[in-house]
Design an enzyme around this catalytic site. Structure first.
Site, PDB file in Angstrom:
ATOM      1  N   ASN A 156       0.600  -1.267   0.023  1.00  0.00           N
ATOM      2  CA  ASN A 156       0.120  -0.149   0.077  1.00  0.00           C
ATOM      3  C   ASN A 156       0.816   1.323   0.062  1.00  0.00           C
ATOM      4  OD1 ASN A 156      -2.650   1.215   0.518  1.00  0.00           O
ATOM      5  ND2 ASN A 156      -1.357   2.214   2.111  1.00  0.00           N
ATOM      6  N   GLU A 157       0.452   2.118  -0.931  1.00  0.00           N
ATOM      7  CA  GLU A 157       1.303   3.350  -1.079  1.00  0.00           C
ATOM      8  C   GLU A 157       3.017   3.422  -0.848  1.00  0.00           C
ATOM      9  OE1 GLU A 157      -0.516   6.441   1.565  1.00  0.00           O
ATOM     10  OE2 GLU A 157      -2.411   6.242   0.206  1.00  0.00           O
ATOM     11  N   GLU A 200      -8.648   4.319  -3.120  1.00  0.00           N
ATOM     12  CA  GLU A 200      -8.890   5.212  -2.162  1.00  0.00           C
ATOM     13  C   GLU A 200      -9.193   6.422  -2.768  1.00  0.00           C
ATOM     14  OE1 GLU A 200      -6.009   5.653   1.226  1.00  0.00           O
ATOM     15  OE2 GLU A 200      -5.651   3.338   1.056  1.00  0.00           O
TER      16      GLU A 200
END
Length: 506
Positions: A172-173, A319
Site C-alpha cells: 500500500n502506497e 482510495e
C-alpha cells in the site's frame, strides 16, 4: 439550459465494483465503530454493531477493502484469528491512531461481514514488514479447499468452506508510508510476491482465480504520479512479467491549506474550492489510463509462443474522498463531519467513476465509518448515517447499467449530470453545485419517457450535518413530480443539492 440524453447512445457497462468501500484500523473506523465486541453493551451481532451492520446490508457495497491502507503494511494476519481470548495485543500507531490493538476483528470476522452484506473482499497484503510465506499462508487460509493444515485451521475457526478471496493488493502506497520506495524497488518486491501467489487451480489449463493488484501512484502529486507510472511500466517490461491484473491509483480531494476552512465551517470560496477539487480526478484518470496503454504497448514479445504477452492491466482506485484540515487535529484520528459539501463532491466523484467505466473497473470510498468521507458515524451507542450514505443509496440503480453519453455539465445552468439505462429505465443524476441559487434544469430525449420518481438530498443550510441529537437532518426525500409523458422533462433543483430522476421509456 437543456441537457440532451439519448438512451441509445451508451458507452460501457458500469461495474458495481465502482461503488466499493474501504475499512481500515484507523481511528475508530473498525474498533468502536464497526466492531464493538460480543461483550459490549452496545447492541451487536457477534461483535459487529447491529445498526452499522443493518445499514451496510441495505447499502449492499459490492466491494470492501481491508485491512488498510497504511495499516496493511504492519498487519500480521495470524494476530487476528482463533479464539478471541487468545489473540495478541499490539499497539497501533497508524496515522495518529495510537491505541492498543486487541485484534478482535480479524480475517474471519471481516470475510463473514463481506458474506453478510454481499461484498467482494479486497485484501491488502503486508509487503513492508511481512513476508512472501506469510502472504501465501494467508491466501491458503482463505481459499484452500483441500484439507491442508491451514484449511483445517479455517474450519476449526468456523468456516469449513473456502472464502474464495479473489482480489489481493500487494502493499500500500509504497511511495510513502509503505516503504518510501522507488518504482524500481517496489517492482523488485512485487515480482517476488506476485510470482509466489497460489493459483488454486487443478490443472495447467485452468485459469487462476487470483487478481493481483499492484500499487499505483500518489494521485495528488502531478509530477510524481506521471513519472511513477512511467517508471513502473518500464520496470514491468523488463524481461518476463509477473502476474498483474490491476494498478491501484489513490486520490484525495485535499482541503488542508486554509486554516479558516473546516469540515463544517466554510465560505463561498471554500465551497467552490472543494467542489472543483474533486473534478481533478477525471483528468487524472485520463492521464493514467493513457500512461498504462503506453506502458503496455512497450511490453516485449515473447521468444516462444508458450509465453503470453502482457496486454491488459486494469486501472482501479483503492482510495478516494474528501480530506479536510480539521481531521488531522481530532481524536479519534481523522474523524470529520459530513455536510452537503461532501455529499455533492461524493455524487460528482461517483459520476466521474461511472462516466469512465470503460477505464476504471473498481473504486473504494475512503472510508466507510468514522474516518474522512464517511457514510456512517458512531457516537457512543448511536449510529448516524451521513448524507454520503444517502448518495450511495440514491445511486444504487447505476450498478450494472449502461452508461449513457452525457455532458458533464450544462454550461448555462452549471448543473452536473450523468445518466445510465437498464431494463428500459433511465437513472439520471442532477447535481446543483451552486451553494445559493436554485435552478430549473431541462432534459430532452429523442423518445417519450415517463417520470417515475425524483429524489432530492438537500439541507436548509449547506453547513448542516447529521448528529446524535438530530440524526436525520439531511435525508434524501421523494419529490412529487407530475409531468406528462413526453420528450422533455424539467426538474427544479434546490441549491447545494443532489438529485436523481428515474425515467421509464414509454
Amino acid at each position: 439550459m437543456t441537457i440532451a440524453l439519448d438512451p441509445g447512445n451508451t458507452t460501457s457497462t458500469i461495474s458495481p465494483l465502482l461503488h466499493g468501500q474501504f475499512i481500515e484500523f484507523l481511528g475508530e473506523c473498525i474498533d468502536e465503530g464497526l466492531w464493538v465486541g460480543p461483550d459490549s453493551a452496545i447492541p451487536n451481532q457477534n461483535g459487529i454493531r447491529t445498526d452499522a451492520l443493518e445499514a451496510l446490508k441495505r447499502l449492499a457495497p459490492p466491494l470492501l477493502r481491508w485491512p488498510g491502507g497504511c495499516y496493511a503494511d504492519t498487519y500480521h494476519w495470524r494476530d487476528g484469528v482463533g479464539p478471541q481470548d487468545q489473540r495478541r495485543t499490539t499497539y497501533n500507531e497508524n496515522f495518529g491512531t495510537y491505541e492498543l490493538d486487541r485484534h478482535g476483528f480479524g480475517t474471519d470476522e471481516y470475510l463473514r461481514l463481506c458474506e453478510q452484506v454481499g461484498a467482494q473482499p479486497w485484501v491488502n497484503v503486508n509487503m513492508l514488514s511481512g513476508s512472501v510465506s506469510e502472504m501465501r499462508d494467508w491466501m491458503e487460509y482463505c481459499n484452500r479447499a483441500e484439507p491442508t493444515d491451514l484449511a483445517r485451521s479455517r474450519a476449526a475457526n468456523g468456516h469449513a468452506e473456502p472464502y474464495g478471496v479473489r482480489y489481493w493488493g500487494l502493499g500500500n502506497e509504497p511511495w510513502a508510508g509503505g516503504g518510501t520506495m522507488t518504482p524500481s524497488t517496489y517492482m523488485d518486491l512485487y515480482r517476488l510476491f506476485a510470482s509466489s501467489m497460489p493459483s488454486f487451480t487443478h490443472s495447467n489449463d485452468e485459469p487462476g482465480m487470483m487478481y493481483p493488484i499492484a500499487c499505483g501512484p500518489d494521485g495528488n502529486k502531478p509530477v510524481e504520479r506521471v513519472e511513477w507510472t512511467r517508471e513502473f511500466f518500464r520496470e514491468l517490461a523488463s524481461f518476463r512479467q509477473p502476474p498483474i491484473s490491476a494498478y491501484d491509483l489513490h486520490f484525495y480531494n485535499w482541503n488542508i491549506d486554509h486554516e479558516e476552512d473546516s469540515s463544517t465551517q466554510f465560505d463561498q470560496a471554500g465551497w467552490r474550492r472543494v467542489v472543483e477539487g474533486c473534478l481533478e480526478l477525471e483528468d487524472i484518470i485520463d492521464e493514467q489510463w493513457g500512461l498504462i496503454r503506453a506502458g503496455l504497448s512497450a511490453m516485449p514479445r515473447p521468444e516462444v509462443p508458450q509465453d503470453p504477452r502482457l496486454e491488459s492491466v486494469d486501472l482501479v482506485i483503492g482510495e478516494w474522498g474528501n480530506w479536510h484540515r480539521d481531521a488531522f487535529e481530532v481524536r479519534p484520528a481523522l474523524r470529520q463531519e459530513v455536510t452537503m459539501r461532501d455529499a455533492v463532491t461524493t455524487a460528482l466523484t461517483l459520476d466521474i467513476l461511472q462516466r469512465n467505466c470503460d477505464k476504471i473497473s473498481m473504486a473504494c470510498n475512503a472510508q466507510t465509518i468514522n474516518v474522512l468521507n464517511s457514510l456512517i458515524l458512531t457516537d457512543g451507542d448511536a449510529t448516524i448515517l451521513t448524507p454520503n450514505y444517502d448518495v450511495f443509496m440514491m445511486y444504487q440503480g447505476h450498478r450494472g447499467a449502461q452508461a449513457i453519453e452525457t455532458p458533464r455539465q450544462d454550461q448555462q445552468t452549471g448543473v452536473y449530470a450523468f445518466a445510465s439505462v437498464k431494463n428500459r429505465k433511465l437513472l439520471v443524476d442532477l447535481t446543483n453545485a451552486d451553494m445559493d441559487a436554485a435552478v430549473d434544469q431541462t432534459l430532452t430525449l429523442p423518445v417519450d419517457v415517463r417520470v417515475e420518481d425524483m429524489r432530492t438530498l438537500v439541507g436548509e443550510d449547506p453547513h448542516q450535518f447529521n448528529s446524535k441529537q438530530n440524526p436525520d437532518l439531511l435525508r434524501a426525500r421523494r419529490n412529487a413530480f407530475d409531468a406528462p409523458i413526453g420528450r422533455e422533462v424539467t426538474a427544479h433543483l434546490e441549491p447545494a443539492s443532489v438529485n436523481t430522476l428515474t425515467l421509464s421509456l414509454a
